[in-house]
Design a protein around this motif. Structure first.
Motif, PDB file in Angstrom:
ATOM      1  N   ALA A   1       0.920  -1.527   0.070  1.00  0.00           N
ATOM      2  CA  ALA A   1       0.142   0.121   0.234  1.00  0.00           C
ATOM      3  C   ALA A   1       0.558   1.143  -0.080  1.00  0.00           C
ATOM      4  CB  ALA A   1      -0.726  -0.043   1.284  1.00  0.00           C
ATOM      5  N   TYR A   2       0.433   2.171  -0.741  1.00  0.00           N
ATOM      6  CA  TYR A   2       0.947   3.644  -0.700  1.00  0.00           C
ATOM      7  C   TYR A   2      -0.084   4.487   0.180  1.00  0.00           C
ATOM      8  CZ  TYR A   2       1.302   8.326  -2.569  1.00  0.00           C
ATOM      9  OH  TYR A   2       1.470   9.716  -2.718  1.00  0.00           O
TER      10      TYR A   2
ATOM     11  N   SER B   1      -4.031   3.697   1.102  1.00  0.00           N
ATOM     12  CA  SER B   1      -5.187   2.542   0.989  1.00  0.00           C
ATOM     13  C   SER B   1      -6.391   2.944   0.692  1.00  0.00           C
ATOM     14  CB  SER B   1      -5.141   2.138   2.465  1.00  0.00           C
ATOM     15  OG  SER B   1      -4.123   1.311   3.044  1.00  0.00           O
TER      16      SER B   1
ATOM     17  N   ASP C   1      -5.368   3.617  -3.485  1.00  0.00           N
ATOM     18  CA  ASP C   1      -4.656   2.523  -4.421  1.00  0.00           C
ATOM     19  C   ASP C   1      -5.579   1.737  -5.141  1.00  0.00           C
ATOM     20  OD1 ASP C   1      -2.340   3.534  -3.230  1.00  0.00           O
ATOM     21  OD2 ASP C   1      -2.250   1.807  -1.784  1.00  0.00           O
TER      22      ASP C   1
ATOM     23  N   GLU D   1      -1.881   8.872   4.518  1.00  0.00           N
ATOM     24  CA  GLU D   1      -1.944   7.604   4.585  1.00  0.00           C
ATOM     25  C   GLU D   1      -0.780   6.953   4.367  1.00  0.00           C
ATOM     26  OE1 GLU D   1      -5.172   5.826   2.143  1.00  0.00           O
ATOM     27  OE2 GLU D   1      -6.591   7.501   2.517  1.00  0.00           O
ATOM     28  N   ALA D   2       0.086   7.287   3.444  1.00  0.00           N
ATOM     29  CA  ALA D   2       1.302   6.982   3.299  1.00  0.00           C
ATOM     30  C   ALA D   2       2.163   6.860   4.776  1.00  0.00           C
ATOM     31  CB  ALA D   2       2.515   7.596   2.432  1.00  0.00           C
TER      32      ALA D   2
ATOM     33  N   SER E   1       1.162   6.164   7.598  1.00  0.00           N
ATOM     34  CA  SER E   1       0.504   5.409   8.431  1.00  0.00           C
ATOM     35  C   SER E   1       0.929   4.112   7.902  1.00  0.00           C
ATOM     36  CB  SER E   1      -0.803   5.614   8.564  1.00  0.00           C
ATOM     37  OG  SER E   1      -1.589   4.583   9.153  1.00  0.00           O
ATOM     38  N   ASN E   2       0.849   3.908   6.534  1.00  0.00           N
ATOM     39  CA  ASN E   2       1.169   2.668   5.977  1.00  0.00           C
ATOM     40  C   ASN E   2       2.742   2.227   6.011  1.00  0.00           C
ATOM     41  OD1 ASN E   2      -1.383   1.753   4.880  1.00  0.00           O
ATOM     42  ND2 ASN E   2      -1.524   2.908   3.292  1.00  0.00           N
TER      43      ASN E   2
ATOM     44  N   ARG F   1       5.329   0.534   9.238  1.00  0.00           N
ATOM     45  CA  ARG F   1       5.566  -1.007   9.398  1.00  0.00           C
ATOM     46  C   ARG F   1       7.051  -1.302   9.121  1.00  0.00           C
ATOM     47  NH1 ARG F   1       1.017  -2.992   5.592  1.00  0.00           N
ATOM     48  NH2 ARG F   1       0.115  -0.931   6.156  1.00  0.00           N
TER      49      ARG F   1
END
Length: 494
Positions: A205-206, A208, A211, A323-324, A326-327, A330
């Motif tokens: 994901a970039y 979510s 995408d 969003e990026a 957050s994604n 990880r």
């Protein structure tokens, strides 16, 4: 030697069915072209040729034994943000330079089940963040029409590989134009489906909520052949929509392309906002000529109102980086991916792994997104942008009350020079016509309609939700009555 790279997917499907050639012959031909020519383009990150030949031989045996799958043995390749079991999936980043996925993305699984033969993984802007494909850890991709220019991004490897005749079709992903803009720059056709039409399970994901995977081909029909098996409900993806899949290929093949007015009754909306400052004059000429051709084919051109693209651009570049941020949290050097050497403590491990593993553009967007989500700015920026996003959706829905399809330039310029000293804000403006589609979750495609200073120009067609069949069929009618899609760069003519 047969020039298989000049054949459409439809021609390949018929040739395999008629036993005019084998999947093994096809695969060897495309592998030979990649080995010979991709040094000029850099479209592949991982060449999975041994597996491809083995799968092609298996496809030929299955056909001989009566397997009737029409796409069995057709070569293709995947953008490198789709997880492929047992094969490197790097997302164009140092962060994932050694990541071998233990599972297949649903898209990869569906395409394999249809019988396609994958030749490998295609280059891309790191974590799909870019509009030029210069932001890959594995080096820039070069445009086959002029190798001193960019192919567009982030799916530049996919578009360049199809335009170069290295593969008939390829997957891509589109968060703000990452299929349509490179399709325009490379003179091929590319479609981004409705959000939720294609599973995102296994696609790294970039952003979510934006995408969506899609396809590249020389023509709308080529794109449909690959897109159709990709679609469908997937209970492993919470954003997947449970609705019947469309018979995209059958719909296109059934379309009337030869009557005097094959598009009679079709209303195409055009917004003045898409023809403002920043649009290259030669690009505009090609777009206007394409719209005139659509009128000649029977379509009615009507004026519609669309959200000011400047507002759309600002909204996107608040939401997507948020969003990026957050994604990508990880990727910390602990579980998988790049890890710095000899960390002093846990904080040093996190800091140096992320600083060394991510490129400059990815770090820029993470910082932008983190800022927008931070205490004191969340309400002022992120929440406000979400409210504006809803208004953008409503503007599209109002426009579609007056028309069936909306047309616009795909990009404001043709492909620009590699290494051109554009500041990030100027590069982001290259997405000005495409990002509204992602914010609204709509389907859209780009198809070639002419040249500007010797470089391809694409027209964007935007459809209502779930209108992929209508978009592809409309573009197919245009392509049946024009020859812009048949133009090839010198590299693909031999």
């Amino acid at each position: 030697m047969t020039q298989f790279h000049h054949l459409s997917v439809h021609d390949i499907v018929q040739g395999l069915a008629n036993k005019s050639f084998s999947s093994h012959e096809l695969t060897e031909h495309f592998i030979g072209r990649i080995d010979k020519l991709d040094g000029q383009i850099n479209s592949f990150i991982t060449r999975d040729f041994d597996n491809a030949i083995a799968h092609a031989k298996t496809a030929d045996k299955l056909r001989a034994d009566g397997d009737a799958r029409p796409l069995l043995g057709v070569p293709m390749a995947h953008k490198d943000n789709l997880c492929t079991k047992g094969v490197l999936t790097t997302c164009g980043s140092k962060m994932l330079h050694n990541f071998v996925s233990p599972y297949n993305a649903t898209v990869v699984e569906n395409i394999a089940s249809a019988g396609f033969v994958s030749l490998g993984k295609l280059n891309m802007d790191e974590f799909a963040m870019g509009s030029d494909n210069e932001k890959s850890y594995y080096g820039a991709v070069h445009n086959p029409w002029d190798t001193t220019r960019v192919p567009g991004g982030s799916s530049g490897g996919s578009a360049a590989a199809v335009a170069s005749g290295f593969i008939p079709v390829a997957t891509g992903s589109d968060t703000g134009g990452s299929i349509r803009q490179p399709a325009s720059f490379c003179g091929v056709t590319g479609i981004k489906p409705t959000y939720g039409r294609v599973s995102r399970y296994g696609m790294i994901a970039y952003a979510s909520s934006l995408d969506q995977a899609g396809t590249f081909g020389k023509t709308a029909l080529d794109c449909a052949y690959l897109l159709e098996p990709m679609t469908g409900y997937d209970n492993k993806d919470a954003t997947s929509i449970n609705r019947p899949t469309d018979s995209l290929v059958a719909d296109i093949l059934a379309a009337d392309t030869t009557s005097d007015k094959p598009l009679a009754g079709k209303k195409i909306g055009v917004a003045k906002a898409y023809f403002g400052a920043g649009l290259d004059g030669e690009v505009e000429k090609s777009i206007r000529a394409a719209l005139a051709k659509y009128e000649e084919l029977g379509a009615q051109i009507v004026e519609v109102d669309i959200t000011d693209p400047a507002i759309t651009l600002a909204t996107y570049y608040l939401l997507a980086p948020a969003e990026a941020s957050s994604n990508l949290s990880r990727f910390d050097g602990v579980r998988f991916g790049y890890r710095c050497e000899n960390p002093k403590d846990l904080a040093d491990l996190y800091t140096r792994s992320r600083s060394e593993g991510f490129g400059e553009e990815v770090k820029r967007r993470i910082i932008m997104g983190t800022y927008a989500l931070s205490a004191g700015y969340f309400d002022a920026y992120y929440i406000k942008a979400q409210k504006v996003r809803r208004l953008i959706v409503e503007d599209f829905l109002k426009a579609f009350e007056k028309c069936d399809i909306i047309a616009s330039p795909t990009a404001p310029t043709p492909a620009y020079k590699l290494g051109e000293s554009l500041d990030p804000a100027s590069i982001y403006l290259g997405d000005v016509y495409t990002i509204g589609v992602n914010l609204a979750g709509l389907p859209a495609l780009s198809h070639p309609v002419g040249m500007a200073n010797g470089l391809p120009v694409g027209l964007q067609l935007i459809g209502k939700h779930w209108a992929e069949s209508e978009l592809l069929t409309t573009a197919h009618v245009y392509q049946a009555n024009t020859d812009f899609h048949q133009a090839k760069p010198e590299l693909a003519k031999d």
